[in-house]
Motif scaffolding. Sequence first.
Motif, mmCIF file in Angstrom:
data_model
loop_
_atom_site.group_PDB
_atom_site.id
_atom_site.type_symbol
_atom_site.label_atom_id
_atom_site.label_comp_id
_atom_site.label_asym_id
_atom_site.label_seq_id
_atom_site.Cartn_x
_atom_site.Cartn_y
_atom_site.Cartn_z
ATOM 1 N N PRO A 286 0.830 -1.231 0.000
ATOM 2 C CA PRO A 286 0.000 0.000 0.000
ATOM 3 C C PRO A 286 0.851 1.263 0.000
ATOM 4 O O PRO A 286 0.865 2.041 0.955
ATOM 5 C CB PRO A 286 -0.839 -0.141 1.272
ATOM 6 C CG PRO A 286 -0.046 -1.034 2.164
ATOM 7 C CD PRO A 286 0.738 -1.963 1.286
ATOM 8 N N GLU A 287 1.550 1.476 -1.080
ATOM 9 C CA GLU A 287 2.553 2.548 -1.116
ATOM 10 C C GLU A 287 1.932 3.930 -1.204
ATOM 11 O O GLU A 287 2.512 4.901 -0.711
ATOM 12 C CB GLU A 287 3.526 2.303 -2.283
ATOM 13 C CG GLU A 287 2.856 2.137 -3.620
ATOM 14 C CD GLU A 287 3.844 1.714 -4.702
ATOM 15 O OE1 GLU A 287 4.793 0.996 -4.383
ATOM 16 O OE2 GLU A 287 3.646 2.127 -5.852
ATOM 17 N N ARG A 291 3.113 6.696 1.364
ATOM 18 C CA ARG A 291 3.820 7.877 0.834
ATOM 19 C C ARG A 291 3.194 9.152 1.398
ATOM 20 O O ARG A 291 3.892 10.069 1.832
ATOM 21 C CB ARG A 291 3.764 7.870 -0.695
ATOM 22 C CG ARG A 291 4.744 8.822 -1.344
ATOM 23 C CD ARG A 291 4.778 8.662 -2.857
ATOM 24 N NE ARG A 291 5.389 7.405 -3.261
ATOM 25 C CZ ARG A 291 4.763 6.429 -3.923
ATOM 26 N NH1 ARG A 291 3.485 6.580 -4.261
ATOM 27 N NH2 ARG A 291 5.378 5.335 -4.258
ATOM 28 N N ALA A 292 1.853 9.165 1.438
ATOM 29 C CA ALA A 292 1.153 10.337 1.959
ATOM 30 C C ALA A 292 1.486 10.546 3.436
ATOM 31 O O ALA A 292 1.737 11.676 3.868
ATOM 32 C CB ALA A 292 -0.355 10.162 1.761
ATOM 33 N N LEU A 311 10.598 -4.241 5.445
ATOM 34 C CA LEU A 311 11.468 -3.068 5.597
ATOM 35 C C LEU A 311 11.956 -2.559 4.242
ATOM 36 O O LEU A 311 12.009 -1.343 4.001
ATOM 37 C CB LEU A 311 12.658 -3.465 6.480
ATOM 38 C CG LEU A 311 13.745 -2.435 6.738
ATOM 39 C CD1 LEU A 311 13.185 -1.221 7.473
ATOM 40 C CD2 LEU A 311 14.886 -3.066 7.555
ATOM 41 N N GLU A 312 12.271 -3.460 3.334
ATOM 42 C CA GLU A 312 12.774 -3.040 2.015
ATOM 43 C C GLU A 312 11.703 -2.300 1.224
ATOM 44 O O GLU A 312 11.997 -1.319 0.538
ATOM 45 C CB GLU A 312 13.275 -4.262 1.229
ATOM 46 C CG GLU A 312 14.492 -4.900 1.874
ATOM 47 C CD GLU A 312 15.163 -5.938 0.990
ATOM 48 O OE1 GLU A 312 14.697 -6.170 -0.146
ATOM 49 O OE2 GLU A 312 16.155 -6.520 1.457
ATOM 50 N N ASP A 313 10.449 -2.771 1.322
ATOM 51 C CA ASP A 313 9.358 -2.088 0.613
ATOM 52 C C ASP A 313 9.122 -0.704 1.212
ATOM 53 O O ASP A 313 8.866 0.265 0.490
ATOM 54 C CB ASP A 313 8.075 -2.925 0.687
ATOM 55 C CG ASP A 313 8.116 -4.088 -0.297
ATOM 56 O OD1 ASP A 313 8.799 -3.957 -1.329
ATOM 57 O OD2 ASP A 313 7.476 -5.119 -0.029
ATOM 58 N N VAL A 314 9.185 -0.609 2.543
ATOM 59 C CA VAL A 314 8.992 0.687 3.196
ATOM 60 C C VAL A 314 10.076 1.656 2.747
ATOM 61 O O VAL A 314 9.807 2.808 2.395
ATOM 62 C CB VAL A 314 8.990 0.516 4.736
ATOM 63 C CG1 VAL A 314 8.953 1.886 5.422
ATOM 64 C CG2 VAL A 314 7.810 -0.342 5.183
ATOM 65 N N VAL A 317 9.501 3.119 -0.621
ATOM 66 C CA VAL A 317 8.464 4.157 -0.662
ATOM 67 C C VAL A 317 8.986 5.448 -0.028
ATOM 68 O O VAL A 317 8.806 6.546 -0.549
ATOM 69 C CB VAL A 317 7.191 3.672 0.070
ATOM 70 C CG1 VAL A 317 6.183 4.808 0.202
ATOM 71 C CG2 VAL A 317 6.582 2.480 -0.664
ATOM 72 N N VAL A 318 9.650 5.299 1.113
ATOM 73 C CA VAL A 318 10.100 6.489 1.864
ATOM 74 C C VAL A 318 11.255 7.192 1.142
ATOM 75 O O VAL A 318 11.372 8.420 1.193
ATOM 76 C CB VAL A 318 10.520 6.069 3.294
ATOM 77 C CG1 VAL A 318 11.153 7.232 4.038
ATOM 78 C CG2 VAL A 318 9.303 5.537 4.055
ATOM 79 N N ALA A 319 12.057 6.422 0.450
ATOM 80 C CA ALA A 319 13.142 6.980 -0.367
ATOM 81 C C ALA A 319 14.008 7.972 0.405
ATOM 82 O O ALA A 319 14.328 9.056 -0.077
ATOM 83 C CB ALA A 319 12.572 7.620 -1.634
ATOM 84 N N GLU A 320 14.343 7.622 1.634
ATOM 85 C CA GLU A 320 15.263 8.398 2.480
ATOM 86 C C GLU A 320 14.766 9.797 2.833
ATOM 87 O O GLU A 320 15.547 10.673 3.201
ATOM 88 C CB GLU A 320 16.662 8.458 1.837
ATOM 89 C CG GLU A 320 17.260 7.068 1.667
ATOM 90 C CD GLU A 320 18.731 7.080 1.302
ATOM 91 O OE1 GLU A 320 19.243 8.152 0.948
ATOM 92 O OE2 GLU A 320 19.353 6.001 1.396
#
Lengths: 354, 258
Positions: A286-287, A291-292, A311-314, A317-320
């Motif tokens: 549920p990206e 993201r929001a 964790l990798e999927d998060v 999405v968060v992209a640092e």
Amino acid sequence: MSRELLKGNVAIAEAALRAGMYAYFGYPITPQTELLEHLARRMPELGRVFLQAESEIAAINMVYGAACAGVRTMTSSSSPGISLMQEGLSYIAASDLPCVVVDVMRGGPGLGNILPSQGDYFQVTRSAGHGDYHPIVLAPASVQEAVDLTVLAFDLADQYRHLVILAADGLIGQMMEPAELPPMRDLPTERPDYALTGAKGRPPRRIASFYLQAEAEEAYNQKIQARLARIRQSEQRSVEYFTDDAQILVVGYGSAGRIALSAVQQLREQGLPVGLFRPITLYPFPEARLRALTAQAAAILVVEMNAGQMLEDVRLVVAERVPVHFYGRMGGAVPMPEEIVNALRQILQTEVLS
Amino acid sequence: MTDWLLEATTTHMETVYCMPQSLSAQPTHYCPGCTHGVAHRLLAEALDELNMRERAILVAPVGCAVFAYQYFEVDGCEAPHGRAPAMATGLKRVQPDKIVITYQGDGDLASIGAGEILHAAARNEPITVIFINNAIYGMTGGQMAPTTLTGQRTTSSPFGREGEPLRMSELLAVLPQTAYIVRRSLHTPAHIRKAKKAILTALKVQQAGLGFSMVELLSSCPTNWGLTPPEALEWIEKHMLPVFPVGDYKVSEAVKEL
């Protein structure tokens, strides 16, 4: 309908047959065996097909055969058994067939143990055996949600002609809690237009996944990818708790998500700005919602019963944009809410209050 | 058109040989001299004669017959390597009125799929298995199969095979619950006629709901044996028949009454 005290495995089994499952094939493995045992009694009562296969490999190929015949069909297993099923899953995926697979995850790798784990996140979300594919993966956090998602799993499988995996962990399979079962649905009277029912009054139908030419195989792969894009567009599901003003966002699914909720509630009672984002669909992840929520958060804590797989999927999405922390327990160990509270307090001190 | 043919079309003639309805009209991908084509034709003729084409479902293997479903005008699907009996079980259990057939080679059935065929037979699953035994892996280019003869040279047993081949008909026939398990050969017209009769019986066994049926067919692989097609047929006679005797390994009482 009313609520009953139900064991997770039994609830999933009963929900599946009420959702119209006509054929079940399985093999005993802890902690999912009660699911098979329940169906061993119930399916013959209803005049439906139950068969204990000689292995998980045979079970998934029996499911493959029943899916070719166009009926709602399912198997269930636990982590090492799901490893064995990868071959059959890949063929089912490559034949555009709907079916449901229940994975009541246990500790690994190897024989591991029979305790609750989320160590199959990679195994179930990344592919179905070899090749480019993702099953739809649903992760329940309660017996009631397991019931509801089992019904949804059959509907999504048919809607997209796609493999759907219900990824429950050993806690969900083994715990008893009140839940309401769905009403019994009528079985469909007609088979779908791809079903192998004998070429009577129509040309023969063939279900196969063999393309000798690269161009043909690539074109077929593009069809799968287009379907996955539609699934990502329409089927992202998640639930949120205290996220409106959360500065620290906990992300956890299944039992880990449920335990994290206790931790979040404790800290909220103390007036601390924490919230929980609990993915229901692990694929599609549920990206969009995450993201929001990331836009307002100062930090994120991912909680899993593994070494950090979602964790990798998060992180993708968060992209640092904000720091992503992780708290996990492995090998069948289940985190206590206090452990998550402590992890959150540390993050509050370093990322929010400082 | 020549005169004699004109004359023939105006004379009443009985059709004694034609393309079976159950066989697809398309060029074969099998090698010259391979007996897969003979086995395909026999199965198609049997389906026609028993009027089963419209309720037959064929499960193809992995191996040279991977495209088997394309050669038959029946519903078909493709199993993972060795898993055809499990897939056929799923197909048959949800629609017992259909005729479900697996077509499998020796690597598929006797090696990687040894577990699936054993348990399908042990359950007396009412499916029909056509088992092609040519003592070698054909599709991958001539490696040792579980049915490779002792001392036989293949690309993966270059010094000759050590040990004994698996005799699947004999092995499965010890299960008391099975209905019909026979071995036939495709190397001479007389043997081919007997093979056809066995396939007809096996399909009738399934139709009558009598249980598991399997017809093992000794077949040639000239390409990977390094022989000409006629030499390959002789090789069956000389080398395979002594190790894999043709015969009826299991004919249950109910089948005898058919």
